[in-house]
Design a protein around this motif. Structure first.
Motif, PDB file in Angstrom:
ATOM      1  N   ILE A  18      30.732  49.944  32.894  1.00 27.40           N
ATOM      2  CA  ILE A  18      31.360  48.705  33.346  1.00 27.40           C
ATOM      3  C   ILE A  18      32.159  48.944  34.619  1.00 27.40           C
ATOM      4  O   ILE A  18      32.158  48.124  35.548  1.00 27.40           O
ATOM      5  N   TYR A  22      31.677  47.126  38.219  1.00 24.27           N
ATOM      6  CA  TYR A  22      32.788  46.447  38.880  1.00 24.27           C
ATOM      7  C   TYR A  22      32.963  46.951  40.308  1.00 24.27           C
ATOM      8  O   TYR A  22      33.080  46.164  41.256  1.00 24.27           O
ATOM      9  N   PRO A  52      35.947  41.327  32.937  1.00 26.77           N
ATOM     10  CA  PRO A  52      36.167  42.756  32.658  1.00 26.77           C
ATOM     11  C   PRO A  52      37.318  43.359  33.444  1.00 26.77           C
ATOM     12  O   PRO A  52      37.879  44.387  33.025  1.00 26.77           O
ATOM     13  N   ARG A  56      38.971  46.449  31.501  1.00 27.56           N
ATOM     14  CA  ARG A  56      38.135  47.641  31.674  1.00 27.56           C
ATOM     15  C   ARG A  56      38.977  48.917  31.742  1.00 27.56           C
ATOM     16  O   ARG A  56      38.649  49.938  31.117  1.00 27.56           O
TER      17      ARG A  56
END
Length: 394
Positions: A18, A22, A52, A56
């Motif tokens: 993730i 990003y 997120p 995250r």
């Protein structure tokens, strides 16, 4: 009984995946001036990544805290600190001196028009013009590793104290965390951040002037440690509450999109650029409920043995170390093609996963202590898969 917690491996790998997605998208946000910024932006992509963005890093620090607990469980002596220092400080220094140099070089060429070679930049400018962003020397995304190292040192005596038999604080945490009051632990990072914000008003990732947000990341790290230390008694209640956790996360997400991230009520309660106490409360609640959701569902449905996870879990650290340099390099070559934002993002994300993965696989073949430079154990794991800092419960 020593059973590997495969769901923790999966959470760790997913958290880093993730993060890469990003970072691959950040150049295309209209409201963010990233390292290299695209003239072709995507408000939709930015809105998607707002979700997120809220949790995250909290997940990464939480899983890292779990990993520290599993490692601490096997060695509570000062050797724990020695091993953590070698594992974190060596790759941090090597990355700052070598692996991050191309990242800054590409940025200076794209943003400032620098036309010198990489060796020339490395020798004549990188170390001599001060700290980034006004200078060039930086730890960039490796701030995460530096923070983990400092947290380990600060928390070590606390870990020792909490690990004493019949410790009252640990017993209290276990008793409370088994109940619905587990959701109230979100107040820890929130209270610390609000208390320290008048002294440290901005998030800097520079450590020395980032007290308010260091306290937040340390809170998630500490909660991960505490959950892991009491894993046998707490994982059942967390699994049982996974749908409630998901409902809280969904409701908080809807609230944030309605009052912070979407027009016409955009920034009614604050934003990432204007992080009011109410906005912080909302994103911290989203982060904590998402952590509990992911832990609950992963422990219930994704704890199956898989030998490939051992390898992936080992390679994810060197992949993390190099990924942002690959992102910046990919941006340098892709953005001049003039493609729309979303296709460019997809190309950059794919290139980052592939090239960073190949880098991690390649350095895994390095023998001996040179592996430490890339966050790997000095000796390759044995055929059975060895043992890693994350994922072994005792």
């Amino acid at each position: 009984m020593k059973d590997r917690l495969y769901y923790v491996d999966r959470l760790r790998i997913s958290a880093f995946a993730i993060l890469i997605l990003y970072h691959s998208s950040a150049a295309f946000f209209p409201d963010m001036g990233w390292l290299i910024h695209s003239a072709r932006t995507s408000p939709t992509l930015s809105l998607i990544m707002d979700f997120p963005r809220a949790w995250r890093l909290a997940l990464l620090f939480f899983v890292s805290g779990m990993g520290a607990a599993f490692s601490f469980r096997s060695d509570q002596s000062v050797a724990f600190l020695y091993k953590r220092t070698i594992r974190l400080l060596v790759p941090l220094l090597f990355a700052m001196a070598v692996l991050l140099v191309p990242q800054v070089w590409y940025e200076r060429m794209y943003e400032d028009g620098y036309d010198g070679s990489l060796p020339t930049f490395w020798v004549t400018r990188y170390f001599t013009e001060g700290r980034y962003p006004t200078g060039n020397f930086t730890w960039a995304h490796m701030w995460f590793v530096a923070y983990l190292l400092v947290m380990s040192v600060i928390c070590y005596p606390i870990f020792v104290y909490l690990s004493r038999p019949k410790n009252r604080i640990m017993a209290w945490f276990e008793r409370v965390a088994k109940t619905w009051a587990i959701y109230l632990f979100v107040l820890l990072p929130l209270a610390l951040n609000l208390a320290l914000s008048p002294i440290y008003p901005k998030e800097t990732n520079a450590l020395y002037n980032d007290g308010a947000w260091f306290a937040v990341w340390a809170s998630w790290f500490g909660l991960g440690f505490l959950i892991a230390r009491n894993h046998q008694t707490l994982i059942g209640p967390i699994i049982a509450k996974r749908f409630v956790s998901a409902a809280i996360a969904l409701a908080t997400t809807v609230f944030l999109y309605a009052f912070a991230w979407l027009a016409p009520a955009e920034q009614a309660i604050g934003s990432y650029a204007n992080d009011t106490p109410l906005f912080k409360a909302a994103i911290f609640l989203l982060a904590w409920s998402m952590i509990l959701t992911l832990v609950g569902f992963a422990a219930r449905h994704f704890n199956q043995p898989d030998a490939r996870l051992v390898t992936l879990n080992r390679l994810v650290f060197p992949l993390y170390i190099i990924h942002q340099t690959v992102v910046v390099a990919a941006l340098y070559y892709v953005l001049p093609l003039g493609l729309p934002a979303v296709p460019s993002f997809l190309i950059i994300a794919a290139a980052t996963f592939v090239l960073s993965g190949l880098f991690a696989i390649a350095v895994d073949f390095i023998p001996g202590r040179a592996r430490l430079l890339f966050g790997l154990d000095a000796k390759p794991p044995n055929a059975a898969g060895g043992r890693n800092i994350v994922g072994a419960e005792r």
